[in-house]
Design a protein around this motif. Structure first.
Motif, PDB file in Angstrom:
ATOM      1  N   GLU A  48     -17.289  41.373  20.419  1.00  0.00           N
ATOM      2  CA  GLU A  48     -16.568  42.525  19.893  1.00  0.00           C
ATOM      3  C   GLU A  48     -16.948  42.822  18.446  1.00  0.00           C
ATOM      4  O   GLU A  48     -16.710  43.929  17.956  1.00  0.00           O
ATOM      5  CB  GLU A  48     -15.060  42.308  20.010  1.00  0.00           C
ATOM      6  N   VAL A  49     -17.498  41.837  17.768  1.00  0.00           N
ATOM      7  CA  VAL A  49     -18.022  42.036  16.419  1.00  0.00           C
ATOM      8  C   VAL A  49     -19.516  41.738  16.478  1.00  0.00           C
ATOM      9  O   VAL A  49     -19.922  40.645  16.860  1.00  0.00           O
ATOM     10  CB  VAL A  49     -17.336  41.116  15.390  1.00  0.00           C
ATOM     11  N   GLU A  50     -20.337  42.709  16.117  1.00  0.00           N
ATOM     12  CA  GLU A  50     -21.782  42.555  16.239  1.00  0.00           C
ATOM     13  C   GLU A  50     -22.339  41.631  15.158  1.00  0.00           C
ATOM     14  O   GLU A  50     -21.811  41.575  14.045  1.00  0.00           O
ATOM     15  CB  GLU A  50     -22.464  43.917  16.133  1.00  0.00           C
ATOM     16  N   PRO A  51     -23.422  40.929  15.448  1.00  0.00           N
ATOM     17  CA  PRO A  51     -24.085  40.125  14.419  1.00  0.00           C
ATOM     18  C   PRO A  51     -24.478  40.986  13.227  1.00  0.00           C
ATOM     19  O   PRO A  51     -25.041  42.065  13.381  1.00  0.00           O
ATOM     20  CB  PRO A  51     -25.330  39.591  15.149  1.00  0.00           C
ATOM     21  N   GLY A  52     -24.151  40.510  12.036  1.00  0.00           N
ATOM     22  CA  GLY A  52     -24.484  41.235  10.817  1.00  0.00           C
ATOM     23  C   GLY A  52     -23.488  42.299  10.428  1.00  0.00           C
ATOM     24  O   GLY A  52     -23.602  42.894   9.353  1.00  0.00           O
ATOM     25  N   GLN A  53     -22.496  42.561  11.263  1.00  0.00           N
ATOM     26  CA  GLN A  53     -21.492  43.588  10.971  1.00  0.00           C
ATOM     27  C   GLN A  53     -20.471  43.049   9.975  1.00  0.00           C
ATOM     28  O   GLN A  53     -19.853  42.017  10.204  1.00  0.00           O
ATOM     29  CB  GLN A  53     -20.785  44.009  12.255  1.00  0.00           C
ATOM     30  N   ALA A  54     -20.291  43.732   8.860  1.00  0.00           N
ATOM     31  CA  ALA A  54     -19.312  43.318   7.858  1.00  0.00           C
ATOM     32  C   ALA A  54     -17.908  43.690   8.316  1.00  0.00           C
ATOM     33  O   ALA A  54     -17.667  44.795   8.787  1.00  0.00           O
ATOM     34  CB  ALA A  54     -19.613  43.981   6.518  1.00  0.00           C
ATOM     35  N   VAL A  55     -16.990  42.752   8.184  1.00  0.00           N
ATOM     36  CA  VAL A  55     -15.605  42.941   8.610  1.00  0.00           C
ATOM     37  C   VAL A  55     -14.693  42.534   7.462  1.00  0.00           C
ATOM     38  O   VAL A  55     -14.893  41.485   6.849  1.00  0.00           O
ATOM     39  CB  VAL A  55     -15.302  42.079   9.855  1.00  0.00           C
ATOM     40  N   THR A  56     -13.702  43.354   7.169  1.00  0.00           N
ATOM     41  CA  THR A  56     -12.769  43.000   6.104  1.00  0.00           C
ATOM     42  C   THR A  56     -11.666  42.099   6.639  1.00  0.00           C
ATOM     43  O   THR A  56     -11.239  42.229   7.796  1.00  0.00           O
ATOM     44  CB  THR A  56     -12.128  44.254   5.487  1.00  0.00           C
ATOM     45  N   ILE A  57     -11.205  41.202   5.796  1.00  0.00           N
ATOM     46  CA  ILE A  57     -10.118  40.313   6.194  1.00  0.00           C
ATOM     47  C   ILE A  57      -8.841  41.117   6.438  1.00  0.00           C
ATOM     48  O   ILE A  57      -8.094  40.853   7.385  1.00  0.00           O
ATOM     49  CB  ILE A  57      -9.900  39.228   5.125  1.00  0.00           C
ATOM     50  N   MET A  58      -8.595  42.120   5.605  1.00  0.00           N
ATOM     51  CA  MET A  58      -7.423  42.966   5.807  1.00  0.00           C
ATOM     52  C   MET A  58      -7.523  43.713   7.133  1.00  0.00           C
ATOM     53  O   MET A  58      -6.526  43.865   7.853  1.00  0.00           O
ATOM     54  CB  MET A  58      -7.299  43.960   4.649  1.00  0.00           C
ATOM     55  N   GLY A  59      -8.718  44.188   7.459  1.00  0.00           N
ATOM     56  CA  GLY A  59      -8.905  44.875   8.728  1.00  0.00           C
ATOM     57  C   GLY A  59      -8.649  43.964   9.909  1.00  0.00           C
ATOM     58  O   GLY A  59      -8.050  44.365  10.910  1.00  0.00           O
ATOM     59  N   LEU A  60      -9.110  42.720   9.803  1.00  0.00           N
ATOM     60  CA  LEU A  60      -8.843  41.750  10.861  1.00  0.00           C
ATOM     61  C   LEU A  60      -7.350  41.495  11.004  1.00  0.00           C
ATOM     62  O   LEU A  60      -6.830  41.402  12.116  1.00  0.00           O
ATOM     63  CB  LEU A  60      -9.556  40.432  10.554  1.00  0.00           C
ATOM     64  N   ARG A  61      -6.676  41.368   9.883  1.00  0.00           N
ATOM     65  CA  ARG A  61      -5.233  41.138   9.927  1.00  0.00           C
ATOM     66  C   ARG A  61      -4.534  42.267  10.673  1.00  0.00           C
ATOM     67  O   ARG A  61      -3.682  42.036  11.540  1.00  0.00           O
ATOM     68  CB  ARG A  61      -4.677  41.043   8.504  1.00  0.00           C
ATOM     69  N   PRO A 184     -22.383  36.597  20.670  1.00  0.00           N
ATOM     70  CA  PRO A 184     -22.562  37.982  20.207  1.00  0.00           C
ATOM     71  C   PRO A 184     -23.921  38.569  20.569  1.00  0.00           C
ATOM     72  O   PRO A 184     -24.021  39.746  20.925  1.00  0.00           O
ATOM     73  CB  PRO A 184     -22.398  37.856  18.684  1.00  0.00           C
ATOM     74  N   SER A 185     -24.969  37.759  20.505  1.00  0.00           N
ATOM     75  CA  SER A 185     -26.302  38.258  20.863  1.00  0.00           C
ATOM     76  C   SER A 185     -26.408  38.512  22.361  1.00  0.00           C
ATOM     77  O   SER A 185     -27.039  39.482  22.794  1.00  0.00           O
ATOM     78  CB  SER A 185     -27.376  37.256  20.424  1.00  0.00           C
ATOM     79  N   LEU A 186     -25.781  37.652  23.171  1.00  0.00           N
ATOM     80  CA  LEU A 186     -25.801  37.866  24.614  1.00  0.00           C
ATOM     81  C   LEU A 186     -25.081  39.161  24.967  1.00  0.00           C
ATOM     82  O   LEU A 186     -25.511  39.900  25.858  1.00  0.00           O
ATOM     83  CB  LEU A 186     -25.149  36.684  25.332  1.00  0.00           C
TER      84      LEU A 186
END
Length: 249
Positions: A48-61, A184-186
């Motif tokens: 659900e999160v691609e390799p190399g994709q930046a994700v914010t901690i607040m967004g995850l929360r 994620p790569s699979l």
């Protein structure tokens, strides 16, 4: 074909402002920090999160609908397991898988998983075989419908339901860490090529279990692993940006 993202997950970051669904009844019986860890782990496992994709901690929360403390704890654990990397500025990412890392993962999985399967086969009974057949039916249905997420979930469940019977917790946890690195790569490979040519040696595994033949179970699982990893390796050669995330905007 890009892997679909859950609500609020963009190429650059998770930006959803909405709270996610409440915990399921089964999750509610689990301590919150463990339930959040498993949900974030599954997001990584099933791409659900691609390799190399930046994700914010607040967004995850916000996406997980959880407090900051259990989310940070889940991130800490998954970072220690090599499934996440810190980028700074309260951002994290799924590491990009290199060919060298894939070779190491392939070596490790071939060394450990067939042995887990052999040990499990020595302890297998009719109930386990019946449960695995039901999971395999769901896998076949997912392949037929082109449902990649369901395929990945049920394929994971098939392997680890089998491995749990081996009663080898150290080896099982080691293998889970390897799956976290390659999942994620699979997912991207499946999204690109579809489900028609996905590896499936589960029928041979079930036949060997039913006849009480641990060496054949071991061999079938080894073939299953090799086929899946070979798909990723070939995809890296053909279009590396589609597997590693290097082509992200």
């Amino acid at each position: 074909m890009q892997a679909p993202r859950p609500h609020g997950v963009s190429r650059r970051a998770i930006v959803s402002k909405k709270r996610a669904r409440p915990l399921h009844r089964q999750e509610a019986k689990t301590p919150e920090h463990e339930a959040i860890y498993r949900r974030l782990r599954d997001m990584i496992l099933f791409g659900e999160v691609e390799p190399g994709q930046a994700v914010t901690i607040m967004g995850l929360r916000d996406h997980l609908g959880a407090g900051m403390t259990p989310v940070r704890e889940a991130i800490r654990r998954l970072t220690a397991e090599g499934a996440l990397e810190a980028l700074g500025n309260r951002r994290i990412t799924v590491p990009v898988l290199s060919p060298n890392q894939l070779e190491q993962i392939s070596f490790s999985r071939q060394a450990v998983e067939p042995e887990l399967a052999r040990r499990a086969a020595e302890r297998a009974d009719a109930t386990l075989i019946s449960e695995l057949r039901e999971i395999d039916r769901r896998i076949d249905s997912a392949i037929e419908k082109g449902n990649i997420r369901l395929y990945l979930e049920q394929n994971f469940r098939f392997h680890f339901h089998l491995y749990a019977r081996a009663e080898a917790e150290v080896l099982e946890r080691l293998v889970l860490g390897l799956w976290l690195r390659v999942g994620p790569s699979l997912r991207i490979v499946c999204g690109r090529y579809g489900t028609s040519n996905l590896p499936d040696q589960h029928g041979a595994t079930l036949d060997a279990l039913a006849t009480g033949n641990p060496p054949k179970v071991q061999a079938a699982i080894e073939r299953d692993i090799l086929q899946g990893l070979e798909q990723i390796r070939l995809s890296m050669l053909e279009a590396p940006e589609s597997v590693t995330g290097d082509g992200a905007d």
